[in-house]
Write an enzyme that holds these catalytic residues in place. Structure first.
Site, mmCIF file in Angstrom:
data_model
loop_
_atom_site.group_PDB
_atom_site.id
_atom_site.type_symbol
_atom_site.label_atom_id
_atom_site.label_comp_id
_atom_site.label_asym_id
_atom_site.label_seq_id
_atom_site.Cartn_x
_atom_site.Cartn_y
_atom_site.Cartn_z
ATOM 1 N N ASP A 30 21.718 44.033 -13.949
ATOM 2 C CA ASP A 30 20.614 44.592 -13.459
ATOM 3 C C ASP A 30 20.465 46.013 -14.231
ATOM 4 O O ASP A 30 19.286 46.265 -14.379
ATOM 5 C CB ASP A 30 21.215 45.058 -12.006
ATOM 6 N N HIS B 93 24.215 43.019 -6.004
ATOM 7 C CA HIS B 93 23.697 42.133 -7.038
ATOM 8 C C HIS B 93 22.913 40.872 -6.262
ATOM 9 O O HIS B 93 23.451 39.875 -6.642
ATOM 10 C CB HIS B 93 24.763 41.785 -7.857
HETATM 11 C C1 LMR Z 1 21.734 36.918 -12.700
HETATM 12 O O1 LMR Z 1 21.430 37.893 -12.257
HETATM 13 O O2 LMR Z 1 21.130 36.474 -13.604
HETATM 14 C C2 LMR Z 1 22.944 36.212 -12.226
HETATM 15 O O3 LMR Z 1 23.470 36.775 -10.880
HETATM 16 C C3 LMR Z 1 22.881 34.767 -12.004
HETATM 17 C C4 LMR Z 1 21.714 34.237 -10.884
HETATM 18 O O4 LMR Z 1 21.861 33.340 -10.080
HETATM 19 O O5 LMR Z 1 20.664 35.030 -10.958
#
Ligand code: LMR
Length: 339
Positions: free
Chosen positions: A172, A199
């Protein structure tokens, strides 16, 4: 491949050189997958690592053989089959879990929990037994629920240390820096900004008001940027759908490498690395929350706490907290049901 041959190639070791400046073993669980392979490549080239242990349920011999030809002095061990997971994790300083099922378009990260919870459960049990002092890092989604689940398992085994369990949210930050650098016309490395919360979707809270260099956006542009950061994973999932499917692998491997590097620098006592990560903490209304952490010889040296938030960010913080509480509870409930 028959089972005999299978056993013969379950433990593969190559050593180069006799002395290393660092003495850190990093174990990658899920090393044959889309994130695992590029992450192992990056680690095999990283001077902070002395031993790389790779583990997966399949394809380990090929990945191992390939990596073992790389002319760096980092030694490498390869393990396959669940029965060899304990050997893979033994004496690891850092365990990075990148395995599990990836999202498909239309899915949220939390939709993966039923598939990935058992993977995390199995690994946490082995960490508890074989390397309870390791810095245990979870990339496998949904991070917001998998970290609390792993914590419950470690607690049950009396080895839980909140300083040593991490949900990796570095991607992120990586994305935020990239997008902000494009707006500001600066190098991404010059952008410093905390991304807090969790997340997944609205639990990802980029604190634009704390960005350095300062980012002066009107409300509409700021909202758009925050949404892009929150949905960047979905952007990749959608783009990859045309090409066999999957979610971010390369940028995630890069992010996992950055986080591993920061942990190893902390272990080594090399400066005062600071990274945001989703950990057990009391800085928010959630039992787990990502904030900037100062890393050191025991993992989290100091939680630097919530950054100052603008009035608009306060509102986003409340939304993030509400969602996170549910995600965290999901991990805890899974543990309760299966124990
Ligand atoms: C991301 O942020 O790319 C990972 O957590 C994979 C997803 O499923 O988005």
């Amino acid at each position: 491949m028959n089972s005999l041959k299978f056993r013969q190639i379950t433990r593969l070791v190559r050593n180069f050189g006799t002395t290393t400046r660092n003495d850190f073993k990093v174990a990658v669980v899920g090393s044959s997958g889309g994130i695992g392979q590029p992450l192992c490549l990056l680690l095999k080239r990283n001077k902070l690592v002395s031993k790389l242990s790779i583990y997966d349920i399949k394809k380990t011999p090929g990945v191992y053989a390939d990596l073992s030809h790389i002319d760096t002095k980092i030694s490498i061990e390869g393990f396959q089959c669940a029965e060899n997971l304990p050997a893979a994790l033994e004496k690891a300083h850092v365990v990075m879990v990148v395995g599990g099922t990836a999202r498909k378009p239309g899915m949220k990260r939390e939709d993966l929990f039923n598939k990935n919870a058992s993977v995390v459960e199995e690994i946490a049990n082995v960490v508890a037994e074989k390397c309870p002092k390791a810095l245990f890092c979870i990339v496998t989604n949904p991070v917001n629920s998998c970290v609390p689940l792993a914590a419950e398992i470690l607690k049950k085994k009396n080895v839980f240390d909140p300083k040593r369990l991490f949900g990796v949210t570095t991607l992120d930050l990586v994305r935020s820096r990239t997008f902000i650098a494009q707006i500001l016309g600066v190098e991404p490395s010059k952008v410093v900004m905390p991304v807090i919360g969790g997340h997944s979707g609205q639990t990802i809270l980029p604190v634009l008001s704390q960005c350095k260099p300062a980012l002066k956006l009107d409300k509409e542009k700021a909202t758009k940027l925050i949404k892009r950061i929150q949905e960047a994973g979905t952007e990749v999932v959608k783009a990859k759908d045309q090409d066999g499917g999957g979610s971010a692998t390369l940028s995630m491997a890069h992010a996992a490498l950055l986080f591993t590097e920061a942990l190893l620098k902390g272990l080594k006592g090399d400066g005062k690395p600071v990274k945001c990560s989703f950990v057990a903490s009391d800085v928010s209304d959630c039992a787990y929350f990502s904030t900037p952490l100062q890393l050191g010889k025991n993992g989290v040296e100091k939680n630097l706490g919530l950054p100052k938030l603008s009035a608009d960010e306060e509102k986003l913080y409340c939304i993030a907290v509400e969602q996170l509480k549910k995600d965290i509870q999901k991990g805890i409930d899974y543990f309760k049901k299966s124990n």
